[in-house]
Design a protein around this motif. Structure first.
Motif, PDB file in Angstrom:
ATOM      1  N   ALA A 142       0.820  -1.216   0.000  1.00 58.36           N
ATOM      2  CA  ALA A 142       0.000   0.000   0.000  1.00 58.36           C
ATOM      3  C   ALA A 142       0.853   1.265   0.000  1.00 58.36           C
ATOM      4  O   ALA A 142       0.318   2.364  -0.172  1.00 58.36           O
ATOM      5  CB  ALA A 142      -0.926   0.005   1.207  1.00 58.36           C
ATOM      6  N   LEU A 143       2.153   1.130   0.191  1.00 62.17           N
ATOM      7  CA  LEU A 143       3.026   2.303   0.234  1.00 62.17           C
ATOM      8  C   LEU A 143       3.143   2.926  -1.148  1.00 62.17           C
ATOM      9  O   LEU A 143       3.259   2.231  -2.148  1.00 62.17           O
ATOM     10  CB  LEU A 143       4.425   1.918   0.733  1.00 62.17           C
ATOM     11  N   ASP A 144       3.121   4.257  -1.169  1.00 55.47           N
ATOM     12  CA  ASP A 144       3.269   4.968  -2.437  1.00 55.47           C
ATOM     13  C   ASP A 144       4.730   5.359  -2.614  1.00 55.47           C
ATOM     14  O   ASP A 144       5.225   6.286  -1.978  1.00 55.47           O
ATOM     15  CB  ASP A 144       2.392   6.222  -2.457  1.00 55.47           C
ATOM     16  N   ILE A 145       5.443   4.619  -3.477  1.00 57.50           N
ATOM     17  CA  ILE A 145       6.831   4.960  -3.795  1.00 57.50           C
ATOM     18  C   ILE A 145       6.958   5.214  -5.295  1.00 57.50           C
ATOM     19  O   ILE A 145       8.006   5.012  -5.892  1.00 57.50           O
ATOM     20  CB  ILE A 145       7.814   3.854  -3.343  1.00 57.50           C
ATOM     21  N   SER A 146       5.846   5.659  -5.876  1.00 61.58           N
ATOM     22  CA  SER A 146       5.837   6.000  -7.290  1.00 61.58           C
ATOM     23  C   SER A 146       6.514   7.348  -7.481  1.00 61.58           C
ATOM     24  O   SER A 146       6.760   8.080  -6.509  1.00 61.58           O
ATOM     25  CB  SER A 146       4.390   6.063  -7.800  1.00 61.58           C
ATOM     26  N   PRO A 147       6.803   7.740  -8.722  1.00 63.28           N
ATOM     27  CA  PRO A 147       7.371   9.073  -8.952  1.00 63.28           C
ATOM     28  C   PRO A 147       6.523  10.199  -8.366  1.00 63.28           C
ATOM     29  O   PRO A 147       7.049  11.242  -7.986  1.00 63.28           O
ATOM     30  CB  PRO A 147       7.429   9.144 -10.486  1.00 63.28           C
ATOM     31  N   LYS A 148       5.201   9.983  -8.282  1.00 65.62           N
ATOM     32  CA  LYS A 148       4.324  11.015  -7.712  1.00 65.62           C
ATOM     33  C   LYS A 148       4.731  11.386  -6.293  1.00 65.62           C
ATOM     34  O   LYS A 148       4.622  12.554  -5.880  1.00 65.62           O
ATOM     35  CB  LYS A 148       2.875  10.530  -7.734  1.00 65.62           C
ATOM     36  N   SER A 149       5.212  10.402  -5.538  1.00 64.39           N
ATOM     37  CA  SER A 149       5.575  10.661  -4.138  1.00 64.39           C
ATOM     38  C   SER A 149       6.734  11.644  -4.023  1.00 64.39           C
ATOM     39  O   SER A 149       6.881  12.323  -3.005  1.00 64.39           O
ATOM     40  CB  SER A 149       5.926   9.347  -3.431  1.00 64.39           C
ATOM     41  N   ILE A 150       7.579  11.728  -5.062  1.00 57.78           N
ATOM     42  CA  ILE A 150       8.691  12.680  -5.040  1.00 57.78           C
ATOM     43  C   ILE A 150       8.158  14.106  -5.019  1.00 57.78           C
ATOM     44  O   ILE A 150       8.633  14.964  -4.254  1.00 57.78           O
ATOM     45  CB  ILE A 150       9.615  12.472  -6.258  1.00 57.78           C
ATOM     46  N   LEU A 151       7.161  14.386  -5.850  1.00 54.91           N
ATOM     47  CA  LEU A 151       6.564  15.713  -5.922  1.00 54.91           C
ATOM     48  C   LEU A 151       5.832  16.050  -4.629  1.00 54.91           C
ATOM     49  O   LEU A 151       5.969  17.155  -4.088  1.00 54.91           O
ATOM     50  CB  LEU A 151       5.619  15.790  -7.123  1.00 54.91           C
ATOM     51  N   ILE A 152       5.060  15.100  -4.105  1.00 59.04           N
ATOM     52  CA  ILE A 152       4.310  15.347  -2.878  1.00 59.04           C
ATOM     53  C   ILE A 152       5.260  15.541  -1.697  1.00 59.04           C
ATOM     54  O   ILE A 152       5.041  16.401  -0.832  1.00 59.04           O
ATOM     55  CB  ILE A 152       3.340  14.184  -2.615  1.00 59.04           C
ATOM     56  N   GLU A 153       6.327  14.763  -1.666  1.00 54.87           N
ATOM     57  CA  GLU A 153       7.315  14.903  -0.593  1.00 54.87           C
ATOM     58  C   GLU A 153       7.961  16.294  -0.634  1.00 54.87           C
ATOM     59  O   GLU A 153       8.188  16.921   0.414  1.00 54.87           O
ATOM     60  CB  GLU A 153       8.394  13.828  -0.734  1.00 54.87           C
ATOM     61  N   TYR A 154       8.247  16.778  -1.839  1.00 58.07           N
ATOM     62  CA  TYR A 154       8.815  18.122  -1.948  1.00 58.07           C
ATOM     63  C   TYR A 154       7.851  19.163  -1.382  1.00 58.07           C
ATOM     64  O   TYR A 154       8.247  20.050  -0.617  1.00 58.07           O
ATOM     65  CB  TYR A 154       9.139  18.473  -3.407  1.00 58.07           C
ATOM     66  N   GLU A 204      -2.724  14.409  -5.826  1.00 55.94           N
ATOM     67  CA  GLU A 204      -3.117  13.062  -5.398  1.00 55.94           C
ATOM     68  C   GLU A 204      -4.373  12.582  -6.126  1.00 55.94           C
ATOM     69  O   GLU A 204      -4.497  11.405  -6.449  1.00 55.94           O
ATOM     70  CB  GLU A 204      -3.342  13.047  -3.886  1.00 55.94           C
ATOM     71  N   GLU A 205      -5.293  13.497  -6.406  1.00 56.96           N
ATOM     72  CA  GLU A 205      -6.576  13.114  -6.996  1.00 56.96           C
ATOM     73  C   GLU A 205      -6.542  13.066  -8.525  1.00 56.96           C
ATOM     74  O   GLU A 205      -7.186  12.214  -9.138  1.00 56.96           O
ATOM     75  CB  GLU A 205      -7.665  14.089  -6.538  1.00 56.96           C
ATOM     76  N   GLU A 206      -5.797  13.978  -9.146  1.00 56.18           N
ATOM     77  CA  GLU A 206      -5.902  14.142 -10.594  1.00 56.18           C
ATOM     78  C   GLU A 206      -4.711  13.625 -11.385  1.00 56.18           C
ATOM     79  O   GLU A 206      -4.868  13.265 -12.559  1.00 56.18           O
ATOM     80  CB  GLU A 206      -6.118  15.631 -10.924  1.00 56.18           C
ATOM     81  N   LEU A 207      -3.544  13.598 -10.773  1.00 56.17           N
ATOM     82  CA  LEU A 207      -2.348  13.228 -11.534  1.00 56.17           C
ATOM     83  C   LEU A 207      -2.178  11.711 -11.547  1.00 56.17           C
ATOM     84  O   LEU A 207      -1.931  11.096 -10.499  1.00 56.17           O
ATOM     85  CB  LEU A 207      -1.117  13.898 -10.921  1.00 56.17           C
ATOM     86  N   VAL A 208      -2.343  11.117 -12.713  1.00 54.75           N
ATOM     87  CA  VAL A 208      -2.211   9.667 -12.870  1.00 54.75           C
ATOM     88  C   VAL A 208      -0.821   9.368 -13.443  1.00 54.75           C
ATOM     89  O   VAL A 208      -0.503   9.770 -14.562  1.00 54.75           O
ATOM     90  CB  VAL A 208      -3.303   9.106 -13.801  1.00 54.75           C
ATOM     91  N   ILE A 209      -0.017   8.671 -12.646  1.00 53.30           N
ATOM     92  CA  ILE A 209       1.362   8.384 -13.040  1.00 53.30           C
ATOM     93  C   ILE A 209       1.582   6.878 -12.995  1.00 53.30           C
ATOM     94  O   ILE A 209       1.216   6.225 -12.014  1.00 53.30           O
ATOM     95  CB  ILE A 209       2.359   9.085 -12.097  1.00 53.30           C
ATOM     96  N   PRO A 210       2.168   6.294 -14.027  1.00 49.79           N
ATOM     97  CA  PRO A 210       2.444   4.857 -14.007  1.00 49.79           C
ATOM     98  C   PRO A 210       3.468   4.493 -12.949  1.00 49.79           C
ATOM     99  O   PRO A 210       4.197   5.359 -12.444  1.00 49.79           O
ATOM    100  CB  PRO A 210       2.974   4.587 -15.423  1.00 49.79           C
ATOM    101  N   GLN A 211       3.521   3.225 -12.603  1.00 50.68           N
ATOM    102  CA  GLN A 211       4.474   2.767 -11.604  1.00 50.68           C
ATOM    103  C   GLN A 211       5.908   2.985 -12.082  1.00 50.68           C
ATOM    104  O   GLN A 211       6.177   3.105 -13.269  1.00 50.68           O
ATOM    105  CB  GLN A 211       4.251   1.290 -11.306  1.00 50.68           C
ATOM    106  N   GLY A 212       6.829   3.045 -11.144  1.00 50.50           N
ATOM    107  CA  GLY A 212       8.223   3.292 -11.464  1.00 50.50           C
ATOM    108  C   GLY A 212       8.880   2.106 -12.158  1.00 50.50           C
ATOM    109  O   GLY A 212       8.320   0.999 -12.214  1.00 50.50           O
ATOM    110  N   PRO A 213      10.097   2.296 -12.679  1.00 54.31           N
ATOM    111  CA  PRO A 213      10.783   1.235 -13.428  1.00 54.31           C
ATOM    112  C   PRO A 213      11.086  -0.013 -12.601  1.00 54.31           C
ATOM    113  O   PRO A 213      10.984  -1.127 -13.113  1.00 54.31           O
ATOM    114  CB  PRO A 213      12.073   1.914 -13.912  1.00 54.31           C
TER     115      PRO A 213
END
Length: 225
Positions: A142-154, A204-213
């Motif tokens: 359930a952990l979010d470690i996708s590229p999206k998490s980089i932006l949210i963490e910033y 979190e709601e609108e940005l759909v990003i595929p899973q990381g490599p």
């Protein structure tokens, strides 16, 4: 090849300090970017541009000092680079996966070099989930470690929300400092906090990003496959 040399050295059957590349051949796999991938990249670029515009507005409203501004922008571009490095790798992965499968079908052994295992990112995500779920078991899946998490963490850690003020020192020079309340705590600009939180919710709601490599590799060629 470096891993092979290391393991052979550990077994005491290899003593050379470097490997010879005599007879080694290599070629590049060309990936043709598809229209959906191009659209994805453009959408993500616009999202980062929106974040940058909001950062610049917050810096202006908060009268952010030069050092704090430099730190916020340095962190922004560092996160930006890490994010798009992963996105580009993700976009290229379908061609890489087809080439890997081709060689597997031909009976070849495949070695994949990993420059990042997402360990640090996973630990940060795990710490955040532990803070949210104090008495509940946390699922690693359930952990979010996708590229999206980089932006949210910033946004959570580096978006400028602290209020600054100008003051005159003993030599008559105009400088900047953090505004403090009666108890000595930094004053937070809650309009900037609201703007930051709105950005996070929107992403979190609108940005759909595929899973990381790395996740793509594990799901395509992992133990279950």
């Amino acid at each position: 090849m470096e891993l092979v040399a290391r393991d052979m050295k550990a077994l005491g059957i290899y003593t050379a300090r470097s490997l010879s590349y005599a007879g080694v051949a290599y070629d590049a796999v060309l990936h043709e970017v598809t229209d959906p991938q191009r659209e994805l990249y453009d959408t993500l670029a616009r999202a980062w541009q929106t974040v940058l515009q909001n950062i610049e507005e917050a810096i202006e409203v908060n009268n952010t000092s030069k050092n704090a501004k430099a730190a916020a922008l340095s962190s922004f571009w560092s996160s930006h680079q890490r994010f798009f490095n992963l996105i580009i790798l993700t976009i290229q992965f379908p061609s890489v996966a087809r080439d890997i499968q081709k060689h597997l079908d031909e009976g070849d052994a495949i070695i994949i070099q990993l420059t990042s295992t997402n360990e640090a990112q996973t630990k940060r995500a795990l710490a955040q989930e532990k803070g949210k779920q104090l008495n509940e078991e946390i699922s690693l899946e359930a952990l979010d470690i996708s590229p999206k998490s980089i932006l949210i963490e910033y946004l959570n850690n580096s978006f400028p929300v602290t209020q600054y003020e100008d003051y005159e020192d003993e030599n008559g020079n105009i400088k900047q400092r953090v505004v403090s309340d009666s108890e000595g705590n930094p004053v937070i600009n809650y309009d900037s906090v609201q703007k930051r939180d709105q950005l996070i919710s929107q992403i979190e709601e609108e940005l759909v990003i595929p899973q990381g490599p790395l996740d793509s590799i594990l799901q395509t060629f992992g133990a279950d496959n």
